[in-house]
Scaffold this motif. Structure first.
Motif, PDB file in Angstrom:
ATOM      1  N   VAL A 248       8.144  16.957  34.255  1.00  0.00           N
ATOM      2  CA  VAL A 248       9.347  17.711  34.637  1.00  0.00           C
ATOM      3  C   VAL A 248      10.331  16.832  35.410  1.00  0.00           C
ATOM      4  CG1 VAL A 248      10.202  19.602  36.075  1.00  0.00           C
ATOM      5  CG2 VAL A 248       8.204  19.945  34.624  1.00  0.00           C
ATOM      6  N   VAL A 249       9.838  15.991  36.314  1.00  0.00           N
ATOM      7  CA  VAL A 249      10.764  15.180  37.132  1.00  0.00           C
ATOM      8  C   VAL A 249      11.173  13.895  36.431  1.00  0.00           C
ATOM      9  CG1 VAL A 249       9.802  16.076  39.266  1.00  0.00           C
ATOM     10  CG2 VAL A 249       8.906  13.950  38.336  1.00  0.00           C
ATOM     11  N   THR A 250      10.430  13.500  35.401  1.00  0.00           N
ATOM     12  CA  THR A 250      10.762  12.248  34.713  1.00  0.00           C
ATOM     13  C   THR A 250      11.777  12.444  33.599  1.00  0.00           C
ATOM     14  OG1 THR A 250       8.524  11.427  35.167  1.00  0.00           O
ATOM     15  CG2 THR A 250       9.797  10.248  33.520  1.00  0.00           C
ATOM     16  N   ILE A 251      11.667  13.560  32.885  1.00  0.00           N
ATOM     17  CA  ILE A 251      12.551  13.779  31.734  1.00  0.00           C
ATOM     18  C   ILE A 251      14.039  13.702  32.096  1.00  0.00           C
ATOM     19  CG2 ILE A 251      13.336  15.592  30.153  1.00  0.00           C
ATOM     20  CD1 ILE A 251      10.459  16.239  29.572  1.00  0.00           C
ATOM     21  N   PRO A 252      14.510  14.325  33.192  1.00  0.00           N
ATOM     22  CA  PRO A 252      15.942  14.190  33.512  1.00  0.00           C
ATOM     23  C   PRO A 252      16.366  12.739  33.725  1.00  0.00           C
ATOM     24  CG  PRO A 252      14.969  15.958  34.786  1.00  0.00           C
ATOM     25  CD  PRO A 252      13.837  15.252  34.113  1.00  0.00           C
TER      26      PRO A 252
END
Length: 275
Positions: A248-252
């Protein structure tokens, strides 16, 4: 003369990309596996026959993950805005003005950027503790200056040096003040560099762990890296939730880098070719 890449090049490229992307791919695949397949013999299988989103749901239901995201967004955004704003002035002065000690200042900036975080954490913690800034946004934003400001100055100096001096001289002949020249002539031309620097500073602040772990210990002010690290309990490590939160925090960040990769590469390589 341009040479065409051969088959070996593409084979090497595929192998290289696979090794680079392997950790993220493995985390992504683990995040959709049932808990029973995260351990034992099935733990090393690439794909699961029973994909599930339970880990993603658990991250948002059982943990204050949205709070962590909000804290990281606030700290990284404010750090980026004020650091780049201050660094733009400093970089302009270093790149465009003649004064004694300019080389020494640049050397100091480089030296500060090389300091290991573990060497600075003790004095910084005592400083924020003295001024009662622990467990606050400001308590993280100030320490983040130690790595964000040198990085910003070094990148922006390169961009300001590439802007022709003739434009500045022409603005002065037309009666523009130094501040008008800076804001209306120089700064607009340096926007690509400012943009690139902002992205890199935001990513660095978003991923920072040691300062956040030491200074903000209250649940209310934990950032994403610290929050994910604290998922583990006394006897268990919830690898499913950790994998889901990591995705979740890596995709952006991955999307942001892919969208602006040309600007980032341009910023990092600017000045490497003598014109």
């Amino acid at each position: 003369m341009t040479k065409k890449a051969g088959p070996l090049f593409y084979i090497f490229l595929v192998i290289f990309v696979f090794f680079v992307m392997f950790p993220f791919l493995w985390v992504l695949l683990s995040s959709v596996k049932p808990l029973s397949e995260l351990f034992g013999d099935q733990a090393f299988q690439w794909f699961t026959s029973h994909p599930t989103l339970k880990s993603y749901i658990s991250v948002f239901v059982n943990y204050p993950f949205l709070r962590y995201l909000w804290n990281s967004t606030v700290v990284a955004t404010i750090t980026t805005v004020y650091t780049v704003f201050v660094a733009a002035f400093a970089a302009y002065a270093i790149a465009r003005l003649e004064f004694k000690g300019k080389t020494v200042i640049l050397g100091l900036v480089l030296a500060v950027s090389m300091f290991p975080q573990i060497a600075t954490i003790s004095p910084i913690y005592m400083f924020v503790k003295k001024f009662d800034l622990t467990n606050s946004y400001l308590g993280l934003i100030i320490p983040y200056t130690t790595f964000a400001l040198p990085l910003s100055i070094w990148l922006l100096v390169t961009f300001f040096r590439k802007i022709p001096f003739d434009l500045e001289e022409a603005a002065k002949m037309d009666g523009a003040t130094p501040m008008q020249t800076y804001f209306k002539v120089i700064l607009p031309l340096a926007v690509p560099g400012v943009f690139t620097t902002s992205i890199l500073v935001f990513i660095a602040a978003w991923n920072e762990f040691l300062f956040a772990l030491t200074i903000n210990t209250a649940e209310k002010y934990k950032t994403v890296p610290v929050g994910i690290a604290m998922f583990q309990g006394q006897y268990t490590i919830p690898w499913g939730e950790i994998s889901a939160a990591t995705v979740v925090v890596t995709i952006p960040l991955v999307i942001m880098v892919l969208l602006f990769q040309r600007r980032i590469v341009s910023g990092l390589t600017s000045g490497s070719v003598k014109e």
